[in-house]
Design a protein around this motif. Structure first.
Motif, PDB file in Angstrom:
ATOM      1  N   THR A  25       0.836  -1.191   0.000  1.00  0.00           N
ATOM      2  CA  THR A  25       0.000   0.000   0.000  1.00  0.00           C
ATOM      3  C   THR A  25       0.874   1.245   0.000  1.00  0.00           C
ATOM      4  OG1 THR A  25      -1.688  -1.189   1.274  1.00  0.00           O
ATOM      5  CG2 THR A  25      -1.804   1.218   1.298  1.00  0.00           C
ATOM      6  N   LEU A  26       0.471   2.287  -0.726  1.00  0.00           N
ATOM      7  CA  LEU A  26       1.164   3.569  -0.679  1.00  0.00           C
ATOM      8  C   LEU A  26       0.773   4.247   0.627  1.00  0.00           C
ATOM      9  CD1 LEU A  26       3.010   5.591  -2.157  1.00  0.00           C
ATOM     10  CD2 LEU A  26       0.937   6.631  -3.101  1.00  0.00           C
ATOM     11  N   LEU A  27       1.629   4.137   1.629  1.00  0.00           N
ATOM     12  CA  LEU A  27       1.297   4.593   2.976  1.00  0.00           C
ATOM     13  C   LEU A  27       1.179   6.101   3.074  1.00  0.00           C
ATOM     14  CD1 LEU A  27       3.682   2.215   4.984  1.00  0.00           C
ATOM     15  CD2 LEU A  27       1.312   1.820   4.305  1.00  0.00           C
ATOM     16  N   THR A  28       1.754   6.821   2.106  1.00  0.00           N
ATOM     17  CA  THR A  28       1.735   8.287   2.150  1.00  0.00           C
ATOM     18  C   THR A  28       0.550   8.885   1.406  1.00  0.00           C
ATOM     19  OG1 THR A  28       3.176   8.383   0.202  1.00  0.00           O
ATOM     20  CG2 THR A  28       4.238   8.427   2.380  1.00  0.00           C
ATOM     21  N   HIS A  29      -0.340   8.058   0.861  1.00  0.00           N
ATOM     22  CA  HIS A  29      -1.474   8.599   0.125  1.00  0.00           C
ATOM     23  C   HIS A  29      -2.319   9.481   1.046  1.00  0.00           C
ATOM     24  CE1 HIS A  29      -4.931   8.945  -2.527  1.00  0.00           C
ATOM     25  NE2 HIS A  29      -4.212   8.379  -3.492  1.00  0.00           N
ATOM     26  N   GLU A  30      -2.816  10.587   0.511  1.00  0.00           N
ATOM     27  CA  GLU A  30      -3.554  11.552   1.322  1.00  0.00           C
ATOM     28  C   GLU A  30      -4.823  10.978   1.940  1.00  0.00           C
ATOM     29  OE1 GLU A  30      -4.428  14.819  -1.237  1.00  0.00           O
ATOM     30  OE2 GLU A  30      -5.703  13.670  -2.609  1.00  0.00           O
ATOM     31  N   GLU A  31      -5.335   9.892   1.371  1.00  0.00           N
ATOM     32  CA  GLU A  31      -6.529   9.268   1.933  1.00  0.00           C
ATOM     33  C   GLU A  31      -6.207   8.351   3.115  1.00  0.00           C
ATOM     34  OE1 GLU A  31      -9.702   9.746   0.983  1.00  0.00           O
ATOM     35  OE2 GLU A  31      -9.245  11.090  -0.672  1.00  0.00           O
ATOM     36  N   LEU A  32      -4.903   8.074   3.332  1.00  0.00           N
ATOM     37  CA  LEU A  32      -4.522   7.086   4.335  1.00  0.00           C
ATOM     38  C   LEU A  32      -3.522   7.585   5.369  1.00  0.00           C
ATOM     39  CD1 LEU A  32      -3.947   4.020   1.943  1.00  0.00           C
ATOM     40  CD2 LEU A  32      -5.948   4.416   3.396  1.00  0.00           C
ATOM     41  N   LYS A  33      -2.662   8.512   5.007  1.00  0.00           N
ATOM     42  CA  LYS A  33      -1.450   8.769   5.787  1.00  0.00           C
ATOM     43  C   LYS A  33      -1.688   9.073   7.260  1.00  0.00           C
ATOM     44  CE  LYS A  33      -1.143  13.638   4.358  1.00  0.00           C
ATOM     45  NZ  LYS A  33      -0.282  14.655   3.713  1.00  0.00           N
ATOM     46  N   ASP A  34      -2.780   9.742   7.604  1.00  0.00           N
ATOM     47  CA  ASP A  34      -3.037  10.089   9.000  1.00  0.00           C
ATOM     48  C   ASP A  34      -3.954   9.079   9.685  1.00  0.00           C
ATOM     49  OD1 ASP A  34      -1.502  12.428   8.776  1.00  0.00           O
ATOM     50  OD2 ASP A  34      -3.212  13.522   7.933  1.00  0.00           O
ATOM     51  N   LYS A  35      -4.283   7.990   8.991  1.00  0.00           N
ATOM     52  CA  LYS A  35      -5.208   6.990   9.523  1.00  0.00           C
ATOM     53  C   LYS A  35      -4.527   5.671   9.860  1.00  0.00           C
ATOM     54  CE  LYS A  35      -8.835   6.384   7.047  1.00  0.00           C
ATOM     55  NZ  LYS A  35      -9.900   6.440   8.091  1.00  0.00           N
ATOM     56  N   ILE A  36      -3.260   5.548   9.510  1.00  0.00           N
ATOM     57  CA  ILE A  36      -2.560   4.289   9.695  1.00  0.00           C
ATOM     58  C   ILE A  36      -2.055   4.185  11.130  1.00  0.00           C
ATOM     59  CG2 ILE A  36      -0.551   2.933   8.996  1.00  0.00           C
ATOM     60  CD1 ILE A  36      -0.904   4.146   6.186  1.00  0.00           C
ATOM     61  N   VAL A  37      -2.490   3.157  11.831  1.00  0.00           N
ATOM     62  CA  VAL A  37      -2.096   2.983  13.219  1.00  0.00           C
ATOM     63  C   VAL A  37      -0.927   2.022  13.362  1.00  0.00           C
ATOM     64  CG1 VAL A  37      -4.365   3.543  14.130  1.00  0.00           C
ATOM     65  CG2 VAL A  37      -3.863   1.189  13.499  1.00  0.00           C
ATOM     66  N   PHE A  38      -0.746   1.164  12.382  1.00  0.00           N
ATOM     67  CA  PHE A  38       0.334   0.185  12.442  1.00  0.00           C
ATOM     68  C   PHE A  38       0.440  -0.425  11.060  1.00  0.00           C
ATOM     69  CE2 PHE A  38       2.277  -3.834  14.161  1.00  0.00           C
ATOM     70  CZ  PHE A  38       3.355  -3.220  14.782  1.00  0.00           C
ATOM     71  N   SER A  39       1.614  -0.756  10.628  1.00  0.00           N
ATOM     72  CA  SER A  39       1.757  -1.439   9.341  1.00  0.00           C
ATOM     73  C   SER A  39       2.829  -2.501   9.461  1.00  0.00           C
ATOM     74  CB  SER A  39       2.115  -0.447   8.223  1.00  0.00           C
ATOM     75  OG  SER A  39       3.376   0.139   8.454  1.00  0.00           O
ATOM     76  N   GLY A  40       2.736  -3.492   8.615  1.00  0.00           N
ATOM     77  CA  GLY A  40       3.726  -4.554   8.601  1.00  0.00           C
ATOM     78  C   GLY A  40       4.068  -4.927   7.182  1.00  0.00           C
ATOM     79  N   SER A  41       5.196  -5.607   6.999  1.00  0.00           N
ATOM     80  CA  SER A  41       5.616  -6.015   5.666  1.00  0.00           C
ATOM     81  C   SER A  41       6.484  -7.251   5.751  1.00  0.00           C
ATOM     82  CB  SER A  41       6.390  -4.888   4.975  1.00  0.00           C
ATOM     83  OG  SER A  41       6.907  -5.329   3.723  1.00  0.00           O
ATOM     84  N   THR A  42       6.307  -8.109   4.770  1.00  0.00           N
ATOM     85  CA  THR A  42       7.131  -9.302   4.672  1.00  0.00           C
ATOM     86  C   THR A  42       8.591  -8.944   4.419  1.00  0.00           C
ATOM     87  OG1 THR A  42       5.257 -10.519   3.741  1.00  0.00           O
ATOM     88  CG2 THR A  42       7.439 -11.461   3.377  1.00  0.00           C
ATOM     89  N   TRP A  43       8.832  -7.788   3.770  1.00  0.00           N
ATOM     90  CA  TRP A  43      10.173  -7.468   3.286  1.00  0.00           C
ATOM     91  C   TRP A  43      10.914  -6.406   4.100  1.00  0.00           C
ATOM     92  CZ3 TRP A  43       6.045  -7.867  -0.377  1.00  0.00           C
ATOM     93  CH2 TRP A  43       6.064  -9.059  -1.094  1.00  0.00           C
ATOM     94  N   THR A  44      10.264  -5.760   5.038  1.00  0.00           N
ATOM     95  CA  THR A  44      10.944  -4.715   5.805  1.00  0.00           C
ATOM     96  C   THR A  44      10.716  -4.926   7.297  1.00  0.00           C
ATOM     97  OG1 THR A  44       9.064  -3.182   5.837  1.00  0.00           O
ATOM     98  CG2 THR A  44      10.553  -3.065   3.938  1.00  0.00           C
TER      99      THR A  44
END
Length: 274
Positions: A20-39
């Protein structure tokens, strides 16, 4: 539904997808936690094309509303947990487990396994249908134990799992253990014709365990080109109908967070239009 609630930020909707593009204006201030297989830091690497799917799914479910830009998700007040996984079943199920263990109350899976083309042809051929059906059921049985173990664990943690039924115009519960599981809510797709008639989309999988359908065609939402890009899904599919239902589950839980996952599924199924 929005006359009652637009979502509670304490209700977290996880998007287990390919990024997911975490910096998208529809999402950036709504993300409470994120995870990734690669990071290790939860960032989601990938090109705009690679992040397109997960970005549109996340924004459809819970993109920000009333911000003067783009669109609104079904549950614009709920929080989002993007979880980036690969398309290997074990990796995807690990992402589901990660989401449930980190507080997600709704988990959206728009990347369910699909039928291979030659199996579709064999199933549609009357001379080979019985043999192909037997194969489907055998494969599903082998996968069911693991799928149900993961999804029942999510249920025990209070997470509603929503899955896209698939886009092969086939009985989706024949070989797909995720669709067939009693611990998930499988979603088909509907579309609107030019004359305004709403009907099942021609590509949508169906079947006894595909309990509800939601819009899956002509869906305009955020995309991953830039943090302010929007566009229409070029093909459509149950990938984009599932987050409509995940957003709805978020709204239901925003009104009554004490509901169990089974109760949330029943609320959605029983209130659908037949």
């Amino acid at each position: 539904a929005w006359d009652i609630t637009r979502g509670d930020p304490n209700v977290i909707i996880a998007i287990v997808d390919t990024g997911t593009l975490l910096t998208h204006e529809e999402l950036k201030d709504k993300i409470v936690f994120s995870g990734s297989t690669w990071t290790d830091d939860g960032s989601h690497p990938g090109s705009a094309e690679e992040l397109f799917h997960g970005t549109q799914v996340a924004i459809t479910a819970a993109g920000r509303g009333d911000n003067g830009a783009g669109t609104s998700g079904v549950a614009p007040g709920c929080s989002v947990m993007p979880v980036q996984v690969d398309l290997v079943t074990s990796g995807t199920l690990a992402g589901v487990s990660f989401a449930a263990q980190n507080g997600a109350k709704v988990i959206n899976l728009s990347i369910a396994p699909h039928f291979l083309e030659h199996y579709i042809k064999d199933y549609l051929d009357p001379s080979s249908r019985a043999r192909t059906l037997s194969y489907f059921l055998k494969e599903r049985k082998q996968q069911q134990k693991v799928a149900d173990a993961v999804f029942s664990a999510c249920e025990a943690l209070g997470a509603v799992v929503v899955v896209g039924a698939g886009n092969d115009n086939m009985p989706g519960d024949l070989s797909n253990a995720w669709v067939y599981s009693p611990f998930t809510l499988a979603v088909g797709a509907v579309g609107m014709a030019d004359d305004g008639i709403i009907a099942s989309a021609g590509f949508s999988n169906y079947g006894y365990m595909v309990r509800v359908s939601a819009p899956g065609s002509r869906i305009y939402s955020g995309i991953a080109e830039t943090p302010s890009s929007y566009g229409e899904h070029p093909v459509g599919g149950t990938s984009i109908s599932a987050p409509h239902v995940s957003g709805l589950a978020g709204l239901v839980l925003s009104v009554n967070p004490k509901l169990t996952p089974a109760e949330v599924r029943q609320v959605i199924i029983s209130s659908a239009i037949t």
